[in-house]
Design a protein around this motif. Sequence first.
Motif, PDB file in Angstrom:
ATOM      1  N   GLY A 122     -46.259   5.990  30.337  1.00 49.97           N
ATOM      2  CA  GLY A 122     -45.485   5.138  29.439  1.00 49.97           C
ATOM      3  C   GLY A 122     -44.435   5.918  28.673  1.00 49.97           C
ATOM      4  N   LEU A 123     -44.795   7.112  28.222  1.00 54.20           N
ATOM      5  CA  LEU A 123     -43.840   7.954  27.504  1.00 54.20           C
ATOM      6  C   LEU A 123     -42.719   8.433  28.432  1.00 54.20           C
ATOM      7  CD1 LEU A 123     -46.305  10.091  25.346  1.00 54.20           C
ATOM      8  CD2 LEU A 123     -44.773   8.280  24.547  1.00 54.20           C
ATOM      9  N   GLY A 124     -43.063   8.682  29.709  1.00 56.97           N
ATOM     10  CA  GLY A 124     -42.047   9.102  30.659  1.00 56.97           C
ATOM     11  C   GLY A 124     -40.978   8.039  30.860  1.00 56.97           C
ATOM     12  N   LEU A 125     -41.399   6.786  31.001  1.00 56.48           N
ATOM     13  CA  LEU A 125     -40.432   5.696  31.162  1.00 56.48           C
ATOM     14  C   LEU A 125     -39.693   5.417  29.852  1.00 56.48           C
ATOM     15  CD1 LEU A 125     -42.372   3.185  33.463  1.00 56.48           C
ATOM     16  CD2 LEU A 125     -40.641   4.888  34.073  1.00 56.48           C
ATOM     17  N   ASN A 126     -40.337   5.737  28.725  1.00 54.54           N
ATOM     18  CA  ASN A 126     -39.657   5.617  27.440  1.00 54.54           C
ATOM     19  C   ASN A 126     -38.505   6.598  27.345  1.00 54.54           C
ATOM     20  OD1 ASN A 126     -39.738   7.081  24.460  1.00 54.54           O
ATOM     21  ND2 ASN A 126     -39.679   4.846  24.350  1.00 54.54           N
ATOM     22  N   VAL A 127     -38.727   7.834  27.811  1.00 53.20           N
ATOM     23  CA  VAL A 127     -37.680   8.855  27.819  1.00 53.20           C
ATOM     24  C   VAL A 127     -36.540   8.454  28.749  1.00 53.20           C
ATOM     25  CG1 VAL A 127     -37.139  11.233  28.493  1.00 53.20           C
ATOM     26  CG2 VAL A 127     -39.216  10.744  27.185  1.00 53.20           C
ATOM     27  N   LEU A 128     -36.876   7.909  29.905  1.00 51.21           N
ATOM     28  CA  LEU A 128     -35.863   7.583  30.904  1.00 51.21           C
ATOM     29  C   LEU A 128     -35.063   6.335  30.567  1.00 51.21           C
ATOM     30  CD1 LEU A 128     -37.814   8.324  34.216  1.00 51.21           C
ATOM     31  CD2 LEU A 128     -35.804   9.547  33.350  1.00 51.21           C
ATOM     32  N   PHE A 129     -35.758   5.295  30.113  1.00 52.31           N
ATOM     33  CA  PHE A 129     -35.099   3.991  29.969  1.00 52.31           C
ATOM     34  C   PHE A 129     -35.194   3.389  28.568  1.00 52.31           C
ATOM     35  CE2 PHE A 129     -36.819   4.242  34.365  1.00 52.31           C
ATOM     36  CZ  PHE A 129     -35.604   4.394  35.022  1.00 52.31           C
ATOM     37  N   GLY A 130     -35.852   4.083  27.657  1.00 46.28           N
ATOM     38  CA  GLY A 130     -35.981   3.563  26.304  1.00 46.28           C
ATOM     39  C   GLY A 130     -37.005   2.453  26.181  1.00 46.28           C
ATOM     40  N   LEU A 131     -37.845   2.270  27.198  1.00 45.36           N
ATOM     41  CA  LEU A 131     -38.866   1.226  27.155  1.00 45.36           C
ATOM     42  C   LEU A 131     -39.954   1.562  26.145  1.00 45.36           C
ATOM     43  CD1 LEU A 131     -39.499   0.513  30.956  1.00 45.36           C
ATOM     44  CD2 LEU A 131     -38.350  -1.000  29.336  1.00 45.36           C
ATOM     45  N   ASP A 132     -40.542   0.532  25.565  1.00 45.30           N
ATOM     46  CA  ASP A 132     -41.724   0.736  24.746  1.00 45.30           C
ATOM     47  C   ASP A 132     -42.779   1.409  25.629  1.00 45.30           C
ATOM     48  OD1 ASP A 132     -44.387   0.205  23.619  1.00 45.30           O
ATOM     49  OD2 ASP A 132     -43.331  -1.070  22.182  1.00 45.30           O
ATOM     50  N   PRO A 133     -43.404   2.490  25.159  1.00 45.51           N
ATOM     51  CA  PRO A 133     -44.407   3.188  25.972  1.00 45.51           C
ATOM     52  C   PRO A 133     -45.505   2.277  26.501  1.00 45.51           C
ATOM     53  CG  PRO A 133     -43.862   4.508  24.053  1.00 45.51           C
ATOM     54  CD  PRO A 133     -43.171   3.187  23.864  1.00 45.51           C
ATOM     55  N   ARG A 134     -45.831   1.244  25.750  1.00 46.48           N
ATOM     56  CA  ARG A 134     -46.871   0.328  26.216  1.00 46.48           C
ATOM     57  C   ARG A 134     -46.422  -0.435  27.452  1.00 46.48           C
ATOM     58  NH1 ARG A 134     -47.720  -2.564  20.525  1.00 46.48           N
ATOM     59  NH2 ARG A 134     -45.454  -2.383  20.689  1.00 46.48           N
ATOM     60  N   TRP A 135     -45.136  -0.849  27.458  1.00 41.87           N
ATOM     61  CA  TRP A 135     -44.604  -1.519  28.642  1.00 41.87           C
ATOM     62  C   TRP A 135     -44.513  -0.532  29.809  1.00 41.87           C
ATOM     63  CZ3 TRP A 135     -44.696  -6.331  29.748  1.00 41.87           C
ATOM     64  CH2 TRP A 135     -44.598  -7.299  28.754  1.00 41.87           C
ATOM     65  N   GLY A 136     -44.163   0.701  29.495  1.00 44.22           N
ATOM     66  CA  GLY A 136     -44.113   1.721  30.546  1.00 44.22           C
ATOM     67  C   GLY A 136     -45.472   1.934  31.181  1.00 44.22           C
ATOM     68  N   ALA A 137     -46.520   1.905  30.360  1.00 45.67           N
ATOM     69  CA  ALA A 137     -47.881   2.046  30.877  1.00 45.67           C
ATOM     70  C   ALA A 137     -48.253   0.864  31.768  1.00 45.67           C
ATOM     71  CB  ALA A 137     -48.870   2.163  29.713  1.00 45.67           C
ATOM     72  N   VAL A 138     -47.855  -0.328  31.346  1.00 43.01           N
ATOM     73  CA  VAL A 138     -48.156  -1.533  32.136  1.00 43.01           C
ATOM     74  C   VAL A 138     -47.439  -1.491  33.486  1.00 43.01           C
ATOM     75  CG1 VAL A 138     -47.838  -4.038  32.259  1.00 43.01           C
ATOM     76  CG2 VAL A 138     -48.647  -2.982  30.134  1.00 43.01           C
ATOM     77  N   ILE A 139     -46.174  -1.076  33.476  1.00 42.23           N
ATOM     78  CA  ILE A 139     -45.398  -0.994  34.717  1.00 42.23           C
ATOM     79  C   ILE A 139     -46.028   0.024  35.678  1.00 42.23           C
ATOM     80  CG2 ILE A 139     -43.183  -0.257  35.705  1.00 42.23           C
ATOM     81  CD1 ILE A 139     -41.855  -1.422  33.170  1.00 42.23           C
ATOM     82  N   THR A 140     -46.421   1.172  35.145  1.00 48.00           N
ATOM     83  CA  THR A 140     -47.047   2.197  35.979  1.00 48.00           C
ATOM     84  C   THR A 140     -48.371   1.710  36.540  1.00 48.00           C
ATOM     85  OG1 THR A 140     -46.020   3.940  34.659  1.00 48.00           O
ATOM     86  CG2 THR A 140     -47.899   4.571  36.013  1.00 48.00           C
ATOM     87  N   THR A 141     -49.136   0.999  35.728  1.00 48.88           N
ATOM     88  CA  THR A 141     -50.403   0.437  36.201  1.00 48.88           C
ATOM     89  C   THR A 141     -50.160  -0.551  37.337  1.00 48.88           C
ATOM     90  OG1 THR A 141     -51.443   0.696  34.030  1.00 48.88           O
ATOM     91  CG2 THR A 141     -52.424  -0.920  35.526  1.00 48.88           C
ATOM     92  N   ALA A 142     -49.117  -1.378  37.188  1.00 54.26           N
ATOM     93  CA  ALA A 142     -48.784  -2.351  38.237  1.00 54.26           C
ATOM     94  C   ALA A 142     -48.420  -1.641  39.547  1.00 54.26           C
ATOM     95  CB  ALA A 142     -47.630  -3.244  37.775  1.00 54.26           C
ATOM     96  N   LEU A 143     -47.677  -0.535  39.442  1.00 54.81           N
ATOM     97  CA  LEU A 143     -47.318   0.237  40.643  1.00 54.81           C
ATOM     98  C   LEU A 143     -48.566   0.836  41.294  1.00 54.81           C
ATOM     99  CD1 LEU A 143     -44.091   2.069  39.402  1.00 54.81           C
ATOM    100  CD2 LEU A 143     -44.234   0.159  41.020  1.00 54.81           C
ATOM    101  N   ALA A 144     -49.495   1.299  40.467  1.00 56.35           N
ATOM    102  CA  ALA A 144     -50.740   1.847  41.004  1.00 56.35           C
ATOM    103  C   ALA A 144     -51.536   0.763  41.731  1.00 56.35           C
ATOM    104  CB  ALA A 144     -51.577   2.463  39.882  1.00 56.35           C
ATOM    105  N   LEU A 145     -51.505  -0.460  41.201  1.00 52.03           N
ATOM    106  CA  LEU A 145     -52.222  -1.563  41.840  1.00 52.03           C
ATOM    107  C   LEU A 145     -51.627  -1.893  43.200  1.00 52.03           C
ATOM    108  CD1 LEU A 145     -52.877  -4.021  38.857  1.00 52.03           C
ATOM    109  CD2 LEU A 145     -54.377  -2.274  39.810  1.00 52.03           C
TER     110      LEU A 145
END
Length: 415
Positions: A122-145
């Motif tokens: 989540g923090l990685g996507l926050n650095v890249l795109f300014g996303l809330d880390p929580r949303w970044g975590a959700v997106i990464t979880t979705a990719l893992a699924l």
Amino acid sequence: MSDVENRDGAAPATSSRGTFASRLLPLFGAIALMATSAIGPGFLTQTATFTQQLGAAFSFGILISVLLDLAIQLNVWRVIGVSGLRAQELAQRVLPGLGVVLSIIVFVCGFIANMGNVAGAGLGLNVLFGLDPRWGAVITTALALVIFLNRYFIKIMDRTTVPLGLVMLGLTLLVAVVSTPPVDQAALQTVVPDQIDILAITTIVGGTVGGYITYAGAHKLLASGISGPGKVRQIANTSAMGVLATGVMRWLLFLAVLGVVSTGAVLDVTDNPAADAFQAAAGDIGFKIFGVVLWAAAMTSVIGASFTSISFISTYSRRLRDREGLAVSAFVVACCTVFLLAGQTPVTVLVFSGGFNGLVLPLGFTVTMWIAWRRRDLLRGYRYPRWLIVVGVAGLVVSYVLAVLAFEPVFALLQ
């Protein structure tokens, strides 16, 4: 059709090229899973934190971790690979109930570490795109699924972890070159350090080869159908390459951070020291590079931690074995949910996770060395090399010494 073919959906190769590719991909996949499991958000945080504290002397700790990693992984991969049994199955046959204890410990360690991995993504996507880390975590979880809910998830893991691992390696090398570290000092203190920090060594050992990471590559090799005495050469070469890849990445990251702190810069070790180092070395571009490295490290570690953790409990339930991809998916979702409820994982917890993994490391490795020494029946009659037993026992003794000396400092991190 074999179990591996059923899981991977692989048909028999019809050409030499197809056979060559089908043989290499699982090997590189196991190497990548082991190496990238060891290179997660905690890896970045621990290396940056201890480089800030110890400077060039931290290189000695890295050397010890690589040597210990080599002693452990050469034995763990060989015992698991030759026997064709997972670590908990071997432990259960050595002493009834021990396999259950080992499974619980590794599963809990994997869950704790994976919360940090999800947070790091989540923090990685926050650095890249300014996303809330929580949303970044959700997106990464979705990719893992997407990976684990596919019936061919074993193959997809290989095709995901290998390129992401190469991306991490390349970008970290770039920053290491740009930061112009004092390589001569690092080389000297690799063998003659100004100071030795037991907590630092135990933490990076635990973060590199402790907990679930010890078994990630070996269990992946079994899942790909590579096992038995006839595969010893492949198993040995693959385990050595995995340790080499992990060691190279850790030294590159160390040099990248050392180049920054050697100028007098002070990293914020309570927030995100690795991000500070990348930004100090290469400006805003370096900060974005860190975002890519952090997300790639977190994503691959999510894959490794989830797969390995479930591999320790799926042996106790036929239903789990038949639906392993679904079980791994549920594990990822649970880790993400706890992260969302608890908030971001602090640096202290990431460092503690590595240290705690180092404390529990000797338990499973003791079982490995006992089997190598005394249980030839579990190794299908394979005659275990004496030199490797000597190397393994030496590594086991060192791991116990580190665990005893670091016990109090590790738990002091939580105070």
